[in-house]
Design an enzyme around this catalytic site. Sequence first.
Site, PDB file in Angstrom:
ATOM      1  N   ASN A  79       0.856  -1.184   0.000  1.00  0.00           N
ATOM      2  CA  ASN A  79       0.000   0.000   0.000  1.00  0.00           C
ATOM      3  C   ASN A  79       0.894   1.237   0.000  1.00  0.00           C
ATOM      4  O   ASN A  79       1.406   1.656   1.031  1.00  0.00           O
ATOM      5  CB  ASN A  79      -0.908  -0.025   1.233  1.00  0.00           C
ATOM      6  CG  ASN A  79      -1.975   1.070   1.174  1.00  0.00           C
ATOM      7  OD1 ASN A  79      -1.861   2.008   0.367  1.00  0.00           O
ATOM      8  ND2 ASN A  79      -2.991   0.956   2.016  1.00  0.00           N
ATOM      9  N   ASP A 130      -6.217 -13.374 -20.157  1.00  0.00           N
ATOM     10  CA  ASP A 130      -7.029 -14.156 -19.232  1.00  0.00           C
ATOM     11  C   ASP A 130      -8.009 -15.069 -19.983  1.00  0.00           C
ATOM     12  O   ASP A 130      -8.576 -14.669 -21.001  1.00  0.00           O
ATOM     13  CB  ASP A 130      -7.809 -13.174 -18.349  1.00  0.00           C
ATOM     14  CG  ASP A 130      -8.522 -13.871 -17.204  1.00  0.00           C
ATOM     15  OD1 ASP A 130      -7.853 -14.614 -16.473  1.00  0.00           O
ATOM     16  OD2 ASP A 130      -9.745 -13.680 -17.060  1.00  0.00           O
ATOM     17  N   GLU A 155      -3.294 -17.331 -20.912  1.00  0.00           N
ATOM     18  CA  GLU A 155      -3.601 -18.209 -19.780  1.00  0.00           C
ATOM     19  C   GLU A 155      -4.178 -19.476 -20.380  1.00  0.00           C
ATOM     20  O   GLU A 155      -5.227 -19.459 -21.017  1.00  0.00           O
ATOM     21  CB  GLU A 155      -4.642 -17.593 -18.840  1.00  0.00           C
ATOM     22  CG  GLU A 155      -4.920 -18.532 -17.664  1.00  0.00           C
ATOM     23  CD  GLU A 155      -6.266 -18.294 -16.966  1.00  0.00           C
ATOM     24  OE1 GLU A 155      -7.040 -17.457 -17.428  1.00  0.00           O
ATOM     25  OE2 GLU A 155      -6.521 -18.995 -15.976  1.00  0.00           O
ATOM     26  N   HIS A 157      -1.784 -16.869  -8.830  1.00  0.00           N
ATOM     27  CA  HIS A 157      -2.970 -16.443  -8.072  1.00  0.00           C
ATOM     28  C   HIS A 157      -4.134 -17.422  -8.264  1.00  0.00           C
ATOM     29  O   HIS A 157      -5.170 -17.275  -7.621  1.00  0.00           O
ATOM     30  CB  HIS A 157      -3.366 -15.037  -8.519  1.00  0.00           C
ATOM     31  CG  HIS A 157      -3.787 -14.974  -9.961  1.00  0.00           C
ATOM     32  ND1 HIS A 157      -2.947 -15.314 -10.992  1.00  0.00           N
ATOM     33  CD2 HIS A 157      -4.967 -14.640 -10.528  1.00  0.00           C
ATOM     34  CE1 HIS A 157      -3.587 -15.174 -12.142  1.00  0.00           C
ATOM     35  NE2 HIS A 157      -4.805 -14.768 -11.893  1.00  0.00           N
ATOM     36  N   ASP A 158      -3.988 -18.367  -9.176  1.00  0.00           N
ATOM     37  CA  ASP A 158      -5.058 -19.331  -9.441  1.00  0.00           C
ATOM     38  C   ASP A 158      -4.755 -20.737  -8.936  1.00  0.00           C
ATOM     39  O   ASP A 158      -5.450 -21.693  -9.304  1.00  0.00           O
ATOM     40  CB  ASP A 158      -5.338 -19.396 -10.956  1.00  0.00           C
ATOM     41  CG  ASP A 158      -6.166 -18.219 -11.434  1.00  0.00           C
ATOM     42  OD1 ASP A 158      -6.947 -17.669 -10.626  1.00  0.00           O
ATOM     43  OD2 ASP A 158      -6.037 -17.838 -12.612  1.00  0.00           O
ATOM     44  N   ASP A 200      -7.208 -20.134  -3.904  1.00  0.00           N
ATOM     45  CA  ASP A 200      -7.913 -18.853  -3.861  1.00  0.00           C
ATOM     46  C   ASP A 200      -9.078 -18.895  -2.867  1.00  0.00           C
ATOM     47  O   ASP A 200      -9.904 -19.777  -2.953  1.00  0.00           O
ATOM     48  CB  ASP A 200      -8.395 -18.561  -5.288  1.00  0.00           C
ATOM     49  CG  ASP A 200      -9.352 -17.401  -5.403  1.00  0.00           C
ATOM     50  OD1 ASP A 200      -9.421 -16.584  -4.473  1.00  0.00           O
ATOM     51  OD2 ASP A 200     -10.016 -17.315  -6.442  1.00  0.00           O
ATOM     52  N   ARG A 213      -3.738 -15.575  -2.081  1.00  0.00           N
ATOM     53  CA  ARG A 213      -3.641 -14.141  -2.388  1.00  0.00           C
ATOM     54  C   ARG A 213      -3.442 -13.308  -1.117  1.00  0.00           C
ATOM     55  O   ARG A 213      -3.956 -12.194  -0.983  1.00  0.00           O
ATOM     56  CB  ARG A 213      -4.900 -13.696  -3.152  1.00  0.00           C
ATOM     57  CG  ARG A 213      -5.106 -14.482  -4.445  1.00  0.00           C
ATOM     58  CD  ARG A 213      -6.438 -14.206  -5.114  1.00  0.00           C
ATOM     59  NE  ARG A 213      -6.580 -14.996  -6.348  1.00  0.00           N
ATOM     60  CZ  ARG A 213      -7.591 -14.889  -7.213  1.00  0.00           C
ATOM     61  NH1 ARG A 213      -8.559 -14.022  -6.985  1.00  0.00           N
ATOM     62  NH2 ARG A 213      -7.633 -15.636  -8.298  1.00  0.00           N
TER      63      ARG A 213
END
Lengths: 554, 554
Positions: free
Chosen positions: A144, A323, A352, A418-419, A463, A467
């Site tokens: 952040n 994607d 992907e 992430h998948d 997931d 993440r």
Amino acid sequence: MNLQAIYHKPKSNFCYAYNENVIHIRLRAEKGDIKKVFLVYGDKYNWNEKQELVMKLTCSDDLYDYFTIEVTPKSKRLAYYFKIEGDNETFYFTEWGLINDINEKEVYLHFFQYPYLNKEDIHIVPEWVKDTVFYQIFPERFFNGDTSNDPDKLTKWGELPTSDSFYGGDLKGIINKLDYLEELGINGIYLTPIFEAPTNHKYDTKDYFKVDSHFGDLEILKELVSKCHERGIKVILDAVFNHCGYFFEPFQDVIKRGEKSPYYDWFHIHKWPIETNPPSYDTFAFTYYMPKLNTANPEVRDYLLKVARYWIDEADIDGWRLDVSDEVSHAFWREFRRVVKEAKEDAYIIGELWLDAYPWLKGDQFDAVMNYPLMRALLQYFAYENISNNQFKELINKIIMRNTMQVNEVMFNLIESHDTSRFLTECNKNVKKLMMAATFLFTYIGTPCIYYGTEIGMEGGYDPDCRRPMEWDKRAWNLELFNYYKKLIKIRKQNKVLRRGSFEWINDLEEIIGFIRKYEEEKVFVLINNYNFDKKVTLKIDGKYIDVLTGEIF
Amino acid sequence: MNLQAIYHKPKSNFCYAYNENVIHIRLRAEKGDIKKVFLVYGDKYNWNEKQELVMKLTCSDDLYDYFTIEVTPKSKRLAYYFKIEGDNETFYFTEWGLINDINEKEVYLHFFQYPYLNKEDIHIVPEWVKDTVFYQIFPERFFNGDTSNDPDKLTKWGELPTSDSFYGGDLKGIINKLDYLEELGINGIYLTPIFEAPTNHKYDTKDYFKVDSHFGDLEILKELVSKCHERGIKVILDAVFNHCGYFFEPFQDVIKRGEKSPYYDWFHIHKWPIETNPPSYDTFAFTYYMPKLNTANPEVRDYLLKVARYWIDEADIDGWRLDVSDEVSHAFWREFRRVVKEAKEDAYIIGELWLDAYPWLKGDQFDAVMNYPLMRALLQYFAYENISNNQFKELINKIIMRNTMQVNEVMFNLIESHDTSRFLTECNKNVKKLMMAATFLFTYIGTPCIYYGTEIGMEGGYDPDCRRPMEWDKRAWNLELFNYYKKLIKIRKQNKVLRRGSFEWINDLEEIIGFIRKYEEEKVFVLINNYNFDKKVTLKIDGKYIDVLTGEIF
């Protein structure tokens, strides 16, 4: 001889142009069945000057041997057949099958052909990709850097994520951490989607032309890319073109106006008024908030191509990850490639794809795919230990033979994303296992990608658990792992042979595996002891060698 | 079970979209090896609702059985695997190979997939082609309708041709003979090249935008096409885009100005000044007067695409036959298809291809090719009699399985052309043999084409002998043959089942061959006695049947 096992097809992964001069030829046969294979080749208009070469048994998988050779047809035209010798028999293999005798006059109607090596049909891959180590960032979870653009309700950094958590990660956060990434040594970043979208993953785009306001804006993206470029880091974005989000304006217009909407045909609407449970329109994976886009509609194609071009022109990005690329039409991806390569000749296009992706990797669509088949092999071998050394080698060989060598050389290789669950979690936190898999990844053909946090030992199941927010507290890092990753990256960057070299298994290593990479005068030997083989294995090599892990010289 | 023989690939001729809803699936195995194959399929996001169907053993060739099935995936997404039963064993066949047990959770990483049936990727073929019988005309040799445009030195009509002969045939001659063609019954004409070129065959184009002055002009071409259209006859022209002629202006400019010419990169020039023996530039087949065009150059592509579009827009032609299509780039043909189909949605695109043409017939390039592989099978069986009934059936099956069914249904089927000897010559003037081959051609799947004069019994060896002037003296005609051809054409036109029906061999016909075509309620049985089998063969059929040759009713 097992005649039915013998396979070859021109203009496929069994016969393709590698560059402007060279054609690669492969032949498949039953494992152990064939003693010798000759390629007999020439120009069909000048067959008298035919030549004959012995093909090399390059590798094997569970069922087959693969023989390969490269040829340089003088006139760019190639006609050919195979002469195949078994134990007591010889066959000639042409387009029409296996025969006992060859009629050389039937060249037109009988032989295999690569009729002419046209430059436009060669799959040219971006050279820089071979020199790149990628780092995948899920922006909401990296750092952040600007609390003023945070979403309303923040989960505390460090807590475990749910599907709906927001942590406030943003593009400024990535800029702030470029020193860290440079220290690690990576020189490519792949960002999951950053365009305006309600979810934390942003795979439900609301506005394709706007950076998500929680992530920053166009200026910050430009700053990120230019600062990356200053450091020699390339930047790839995520193109979500299979579907949009529920709040994408054209879809909202259809919800409101139905067939009166000019966007009605932008989607696959089955029934109006729109229903969401179940959706009365095609979606990604039955997910109501991801309506599938209709790329059969030229307006949709134009729109998405404009998006593809816009971010290259505006923000100078270096490529796109696509994607759900397998569910979008090949016709669209062909236009996409044309537009993207026009905008930036050496842009990198990664699909992907979880499958054998050859139909997308012939040169007219993608440069590479996320190599999930490789990930699966690495999991089976290193993490689950449910395949033997030999089975692992056979799996790798099978994966290599699926694609052309230029594609293998820029394949986007990964062990987690992430998948998927984290590799470390899949191997029950056994860091040594992760280190071995990473060793393979960084010394194998293709371009390695690190999913943020792998390098410091982050864990996580499927997931949303994979993440989690990036761990910035060094006390929580696995420093051995971190230093090992740094070393692997350095070794890869220092040794061109690992980025450009050929690949060959070393045989007779008893219960360990190993391979050689060769490039010009250089050789690298990679040895991996996955199953704790505790005897001494001797490798005979000539000349002087350096142990790249310890620096020791032999 | 011969595991190595088992083959399947998604997104290939083994798994393709037949139309917007239907996907065709094929599986190959060793002949006789497999008892039963099931297709287990579903949506990968909803695998619980998977279904299981038995596949049909559709046909066999010399080595393999082919099992086929069609499926209609509800959500347009298809994931699948095969359950294969041998005598004592069962295997599951997925993308990763043959396994003893299936893990249904691995659908993403394991199963075969046709991920989404996108409309733009479907190969849509022109429907009218199925209803067409083509007639191929070599214009210089058909009829001299206008003596005012004759070349200087004419060979007498009826004399045998040499490579350089001119007879004066022209477009007006074709117009004058439309009554003849209509009487014969054909409803499609394919003209070999008609654009400005010095040779009689005109494959060495001088001006792509001009009708050859010995053949006529734009107005006469327009008249020909519009008169054809009035009679329901479609017209296809020959696009010679692999190479131009020596006198093509851009090439002449290069000869004169070398690298200073703006056209230097329109060709593949190795050395300048230009030499012709051997040519110092790439050519077709080492023929100096046919310089190869460089389609890697966008200017060349634009130029040729303009040509392709021009003749559709100006003269309203119905499609293109593409000369030496295998040596031109796939990239070019993809653009060509786009431009041609934009100009005329149902234009017919036929490649000249002597090979297994599947790489050009996936839907993004051609609709069909000149079916030389079929010609070869017909020659071997009917003319040379060097293959058995069974071998012939196996060859035909092999040819069918090379391509998708929509391509097979519009394949340009022929028994001879301007590039082969005449069939009648190849079978030593045995007219019965020609009649049998023609019977096959007119009752088989795909679109038959008659090379001018076949129907009246013209003979001729290889080029130039196969390009004799058309015989217009009825006394020299074989009237039995002519009437038989008229009858075959009529039968095909009267029976939709021959133009749209499925194809299946009839088994147990002793020493003759036969097949059934089925369409809706109609069936046609075709029986061919190629090897003078002189016993009575009984065919059990229900219902009322008409012998379409004699009119007799059973």
